[in-house]
Design a protein around this motif. Sequence first.
Motif, PDB file in Angstrom:
ATOM      1  N   SER A 228      23.048 -31.898  19.581  1.00 43.56           N
ATOM      2  CA  SER A 228      22.592 -30.451  19.433  1.00 43.56           C
ATOM      3  C   SER A 228      23.672 -29.706  18.706  1.00 43.56           C
ATOM      4  O   SER A 228      24.895 -29.634  19.200  1.00 43.56           O
ATOM      5  CB  SER A 228      22.430 -29.902  20.788  1.00 43.56           C
ATOM      6  OG  SER A 228      22.398 -28.357  20.489  1.00 43.56           O
TER       7      SER A 228
ATOM      8  N   PRO B  41      23.811 -26.286  17.753  1.00 41.72           N
ATOM      9  CA  PRO B  41      24.479 -25.037  18.545  1.00 41.72           C
ATOM     10  C   PRO B  41      25.455 -25.424  19.699  1.00 41.72           C
ATOM     11  O   PRO B  41      26.483 -24.706  19.953  1.00 41.72           O
ATOM     12  CB  PRO B  41      23.138 -24.503  19.007  1.00 41.72           C
ATOM     13  CG  PRO B  41      22.093 -24.982  18.486  1.00 41.72           C
ATOM     14  CD  PRO B  41      22.423 -26.386  17.878  1.00 41.72           C
TER      15      PRO B  41
ATOM     16  N   LEU C 251      29.161 -24.274  19.911  1.00 47.02           N
ATOM     17  CA  LEU C 251      29.654 -23.530  21.060  1.00 47.02           C
ATOM     18  C   LEU C 251      30.985 -24.150  21.546  1.00 47.02           C
ATOM     19  O   LEU C 251      31.975 -23.300  21.949  1.00 47.02           O
ATOM     20  CB  LEU C 251      28.557 -23.758  22.076  1.00 47.02           C
ATOM     21  CG  LEU C 251      28.527 -22.571  23.026  1.00 47.02           C
ATOM     22  CD1 LEU C 251      27.379 -22.506  23.893  1.00 47.02           C
ATOM     23  CD2 LEU C 251      29.706 -22.781  24.382  1.00 47.02           C
TER      24      LEU C 251
ATOM     25  N   LEU D 290      26.277 -30.958  31.725  1.00 47.02           N
ATOM     26  CA  LEU D 290      25.251 -30.276  31.151  1.00 47.02           C
ATOM     27  C   LEU D 290      24.823 -30.872  29.532  1.00 47.02           C
ATOM     28  O   LEU D 290      24.120 -30.118  28.905  1.00 47.02           O
ATOM     29  CB  LEU D 290      25.440 -28.840  31.206  1.00 47.02           C
ATOM     30  CG  LEU D 290      25.997 -28.144  32.300  1.00 47.02           C
ATOM     31  CD1 LEU D 290      26.151 -26.764  32.163  1.00 47.02           C
ATOM     32  CD2 LEU D 290      24.737 -28.226  33.261  1.00 47.02           C
TER      33      LEU D 290
ATOM     34  N   ALA E 254      20.379 -25.288  34.779  1.00 49.23           N
ATOM     35  CA  ALA E 254      21.809 -25.333  35.007  1.00 49.23           C
ATOM     36  C   ALA E 254      22.339 -24.791  33.484  1.00 49.23           C
ATOM     37  O   ALA E 254      23.192 -23.922  33.421  1.00 49.23           O
ATOM     38  CB  ALA E 254      22.193 -26.772  35.240  1.00 49.23           C
ATOM     39  N   ASN E 255      21.764 -25.248  32.322  1.00 55.09           N
ATOM     40  CA  ASN E 255      22.080 -24.739  31.327  1.00 55.09           C
ATOM     41  C   ASN E 255      21.791 -23.212  30.729  1.00 55.09           C
ATOM     42  O   ASN E 255      22.686 -22.636  30.096  1.00 55.09           O
ATOM     43  CB  ASN E 255      21.432 -25.640  29.918  1.00 55.09           C
ATOM     44  CG  ASN E 255      22.401 -26.821  29.715  1.00 55.09           C
ATOM     45  OD1 ASN E 255      23.313 -26.673  28.803  1.00 55.09           O
ATOM     46  ND2 ASN E 255      21.762 -27.994  29.998  1.00 55.09           N
TER      47      ASN E 255
ATOM     48  N   PHE F 227      24.676 -21.615  32.843  1.00 55.58           N
ATOM     49  CA  PHE F 227      25.816 -21.697  31.944  1.00 55.58           C
ATOM     50  C   PHE F 227      25.979 -20.857  30.904  1.00 55.58           C
ATOM     51  O   PHE F 227      27.153 -20.089  30.548  1.00 55.58           O
ATOM     52  CB  PHE F 227      26.099 -23.013  31.599  1.00 55.58           C
ATOM     53  CG  PHE F 227      27.367 -23.568  30.794  1.00 55.58           C
ATOM     54  CD1 PHE F 227      28.625 -23.648  31.505  1.00 55.58           C
ATOM     55  CD2 PHE F 227      27.269 -23.784  29.459  1.00 55.58           C
ATOM     56  CE1 PHE F 227      29.667 -23.860  30.951  1.00 55.58           C
ATOM     57  CE2 PHE F 227      28.231 -24.236  28.735  1.00 55.58           C
ATOM     58  CZ  PHE F 227      29.566 -24.387  29.659  1.00 55.58           C
ATOM     59  N   VAL F 228      24.733 -20.825  30.079  1.00 58.28           N
ATOM     60  CA  VAL F 228      24.844 -19.846  28.713  1.00 58.28           C
ATOM     61  C   VAL F 228      25.129 -18.314  29.138  1.00 58.28           C
ATOM     62  O   VAL F 228      25.780 -17.716  28.481  1.00 58.28           O
ATOM     63  CB  VAL F 228      23.444 -20.150  28.039  1.00 58.28           C
ATOM     64  CG1 VAL F 228      23.080 -18.898  27.312  1.00 58.28           C
ATOM     65  CG2 VAL F 228      23.497 -21.510  27.344  1.00 58.28           C
TER      66      VAL F 228
ATOM     67  N   ILE G  93      28.507 -17.980  29.910  1.00 61.19           N
ATOM     68  CA  ILE G  93      29.515 -17.992  28.446  1.00 61.19           C
ATOM     69  C   ILE G  93      29.485 -16.680  27.831  1.00 61.19           C
ATOM     70  O   ILE G  93      30.243 -16.216  27.659  1.00 61.19           O
ATOM     71  CB  ILE G  93      28.931 -19.147  27.921  1.00 61.19           C
ATOM     72  CG1 ILE G  93      29.316 -20.422  28.341  1.00 61.19           C
ATOM     73  CG2 ILE G  93      29.400 -19.008  26.324  1.00 61.19           C
ATOM     74  CD1 ILE G  93      30.804 -20.794  28.332  1.00 61.19           C
TER      75      ILE G  93
ATOM     76  N   THR H  51      30.863 -18.070  19.675  1.00 54.60           N
ATOM     77  CA  THR H  51      30.402 -18.702  20.701  1.00 54.60           C
ATOM     78  C   THR H  51      29.330 -18.128  21.219  1.00 54.60           C
ATOM     79  O   THR H  51      28.397 -18.894  21.969  1.00 54.60           O
ATOM     80  CB  THR H  51      31.639 -18.850  21.649  1.00 54.60           C
ATOM     81  OG1 THR H  51      33.074 -19.221  20.881  1.00 54.60           O
ATOM     82  CG2 THR H  51      31.456 -19.542  22.928  1.00 54.60           C
TER      83      THR H  51
ATOM     84  N   CYS I  79      26.213 -18.941  19.287  1.00 53.49           N
ATOM     85  CA  CYS I  79      25.640 -20.327  19.721  1.00 53.49           C
ATOM     86  C   CYS I  79      25.027 -20.471  21.055  1.00 53.49           C
ATOM     87  O   CYS I  79      24.132 -21.066  21.537  1.00 53.49           O
ATOM     88  CB  CYS I  79      26.891 -21.303  19.476  1.00 53.49           C
ATOM     89  SG  CYS I  79      27.352 -21.207  17.938  1.00 53.49           S
TER      90      CYS I  79
ATOM     91  N   VAL J 208      21.214 -21.600  22.046  1.00 53.52           N
ATOM     92  CA  VAL J 208      21.276 -22.804  23.319  1.00 53.52           C
ATOM     93  C   VAL J 208      20.340 -22.309  24.415  1.00 53.52           C
ATOM     94  O   VAL J 208      19.181 -22.947  24.523  1.00 53.52           O
ATOM     95  CB  VAL J 208      22.747 -23.200  23.820  1.00 53.52           C
ATOM     96  CG1 VAL J 208      22.190 -24.331  24.975  1.00 53.52           C
ATOM     97  CG2 VAL J 208      23.418 -23.828  22.809  1.00 53.52           C
TER      98      VAL J 208
ATOM     99  N   ARG K  48      16.640 -22.043  22.990  1.00 53.89           N
ATOM    100  CA  ARG K  48      16.060 -23.302  23.044  1.00 53.89           C
ATOM    101  C   ARG K  48      15.374 -23.669  24.036  1.00 53.89           C
ATOM    102  O   ARG K  48      14.477 -24.412  24.477  1.00 53.89           O
ATOM    103  CB  ARG K  48      17.036 -24.205  22.345  1.00 53.89           C
ATOM    104  CG  ARG K  48      16.944 -23.917  20.815  1.00 53.89           C
ATOM    105  CD  ARG K  48      17.761 -25.213  20.237  1.00 53.89           C
ATOM    106  NE  ARG K  48      17.758 -25.111  18.805  1.00 53.89           N
ATOM    107  CZ  ARG K  48      18.474 -25.797  17.851  1.00 53.89           C
ATOM    108  NH1 ARG K  48      18.813 -26.978  18.478  1.00 53.89           N
ATOM    109  NH2 ARG K  48      18.111 -25.513  16.542  1.00 53.89           N
ATOM    110  N   TYR K  49      16.705 -23.582  25.390  1.00 56.90           N
ATOM    111  CA  TYR K  49      16.184 -24.158  26.735  1.00 56.90           C
ATOM    112  C   TYR K  49      15.099 -23.146  27.430  1.00 56.90           C
ATOM    113  O   TYR K  49      14.167 -23.860  27.894  1.00 56.90           O
ATOM    114  CB  TYR K  49      17.258 -23.869  27.736  1.00 56.90           C
ATOM    115  CG  TYR K  49      18.263 -25.361  27.305  1.00 56.90           C
ATOM    116  CD1 TYR K  49      17.726 -26.173  28.236  1.00 56.90           C
ATOM    117  CD2 TYR K  49      19.439 -25.289  26.892  1.00 56.90           C
ATOM    118  CE1 TYR K  49      18.349 -27.545  28.154  1.00 56.90           C
ATOM    119  CE2 TYR K  49      20.101 -26.728  26.668  1.00 56.90           C
ATOM    120  CZ  TYR K  49      19.598 -27.427  27.369  1.00 56.90           C
ATOM    121  OH  TYR K  49      20.315 -28.814  27.286  1.00 56.90           O
TER     122      TYR K  49
ATOM    123  N   ALA L 179      17.781 -28.403  24.316  1.00 52.55           N
ATOM    124  CA  ALA L 179      18.365 -28.035  22.894  1.00 52.55           C
ATOM    125  C   ALA L 179      18.508 -28.960  22.060  1.00 52.55           C
ATOM    126  O   ALA L 179      19.570 -28.837  21.293  1.00 52.55           O
ATOM    127  CB  ALA L 179      19.845 -27.296  23.449  1.00 52.55           C
ATOM    128  N   GLY L 180      17.789 -29.938  22.009  1.00 53.90           N
ATOM    129  CA  GLY L 180      17.674 -30.879  20.988  1.00 53.90           C
ATOM    130  C   GLY L 180      18.441 -32.148  21.559  1.00 53.90           C
ATOM    131  O   GLY L 180      19.336 -31.962  22.449  1.00 53.90           O
TER     132      GLY L 180
END
Lengths: 498, 153
Positions: free
Chosen positions: A165, A167, A171, A430, B7-8, B11-12, B15, B53, B56, B60, B63-64, B70-71
């Motif tokens: 990915s 992005p 990141l 993750l 979880a992602n 996390f995002v 961040i 950051t 991005c 992410v 996308r989730y 996210a690909g």
Amino acid sequence: MLDIAALTTASGLLIDPLTMGLLILGIVVGLVIGILPGLGPPIAIALALPFTFHLDAVPAMALLLGIYSAAIYGGSISAIAVGIPGTGAAIATVLDGHNMYKSGRGGEALGFSLAGSIIGGLVSALFLMLVAPLLAGFAVQFGPREYLAISVFGLAVVVRVAGKSLPKGLLMGGLGIFLTTWGLDELNGTERYTFGSYHLYEGLPLVPFLVGLFAMSEVLIGAERAARKVDFSNTSLTVRLPGLKTLGRMKDVIFRSSIIGTVIGIIPGEGAAVGAFFAYSEAKRRSKTPERYGTGIPEGIVAPETANNATVAGALVPTLTLGVPGSPAAAVLLGALLIQGLTPGPKLFSEEPDLMYAIFLGLFAINIAMMFIGLVAIRFAAQLIRVPTSVIVPTVMLLSFVGIYSVSNSFFNVGVLLSAGILGYVIRKLGYSMVPLSIGFVLGPILENSLRQSLTIADGSVTEFFDTPIGLAIYAALALTILWEPIASRRRRATEET
Amino acid sequence: MLNQRTANLVFVVLIISACGYFAYLAQGFTTSGLLASSGLPSKFFPQLMLGITAFCAAIVGYRYLVHGNAGGEEDESVFADGKEARQGLSMLVVAGACYSIWLFFGFLAMAVLLGPLSLLAMGVRAPSTHFIVLFLTAFITMIFVFGLDVDLV
């Protein structure tokens, strides 16, 4: 041009008993760590880094380069014997190596892997010795704008290839660079994110951060699969080196794989695994009998093993000449040079020519010594595949703790190690790649300083960034790298439709 | 089990929040004296990186949220099973605990406890493994103390 005086002095430094002893120790340690699944070259080098604090530059580099080369080769032993690659670089070797082993030709498979690794290592070492001084001589002329272009190129390529990915890669790259802005501003002394602690005046320390990221995160990941057991039959583990006639029949595969490995090693972020896969697919594509690949043929072992070891010296080209690491393992090696008080880059060749030539000659010596050690030790070293992860996990954790503490007797550094380990564990769980984070952390200071200096020189004008032929060429190469894949796939689609 | 999507997303969010906090802190970076007017301000680069950051992270997260990933191919859940989660997270606690033990009670206490605590976290009971780990702990300690002359306190 070769510096004969430096070459002579470097030979003298290298034949010192301590240096030779450490070189051999490095090969043995690298083999052991390479064999153990999960512990790859960056972890192996990271764990040995604290020991180099107590050594001079030449013996320190002999130890680390021995570990680097042997760890990449060691990965093939478990790939062949149990079908589990010890390192990512050996994944392509599993296909033919393990099939040969299962058919009772394990000794032959190990012999082909050893021969390929040595030839690849020697060819790329020769390339490094001839090209690096020339590139360094050229890079001396580089100013902030050229360094900015190189850093942007390095980072963009790493982000593009790391993970699936874009992005997520960006990141991580951004996060890695941001973390280097902590500490005193190098240009004007402003305190940034020091939180009142003098420990942070010099920013987050590189070595504890990298060791934490690679070794500590592996400890935590390893603990999850501690119960898994590996067993194998060791009936065909006596190495049988191929004869010159046999190697002569494969000279095209060997030559091509050496070149592929060296070139891919130079490109930041690509690494040994990509080199091995690329060489394997090229050997298969050009073969008259491609259907035999994957069934257990020597060419399927020689191609990836030659290429993955050729990436070692390839990755050192940008690391030593520009201070831009070609792989995570090279980033950790860069940390070793910093521990020695040396700044990797073109000036290193004029300031420390003896060390540079000792590195070149050391790589030759490592590959030759690896042949003898491999012949004698593989049978015994392969038994290490049976070492349970539950023993490896606490051992690596203690080594990381004590090793990092010993560098500066600092609990703060152990705290950074632990925090980086937790960060590495979380991002790996993750689905993020650690490569852009680690390379960003190494390139961050170069990127910031060159950007700010370039803007000052250009009086704030961004267009002047491109007003340098070298910089322009690097940005053009970057654009080509980014645009090549979509253009190529569009052309492929158009061809298929017609 | 905790899935990758949840979880992602957490996390995002973390961040992006951290980026906002650090960007706010960067506003306070001041340079005094003659150097204040030279070149770019100290806050420029960190804020630029935080911006990239956070941007991005937002992509992410989007996308989730919309596509569920996210690909690329990813595991559905963060941990394969409960046992794996328990062992990994317990080891994380052990690593933190060992650091604290070293800080407050000294190296010896940490060195003695690190092996047994790690094995406990991984669910290993075999006495032979405990013995091997203790032997390796003593061996590594000896190398650093006597071989490299490091003062482990």
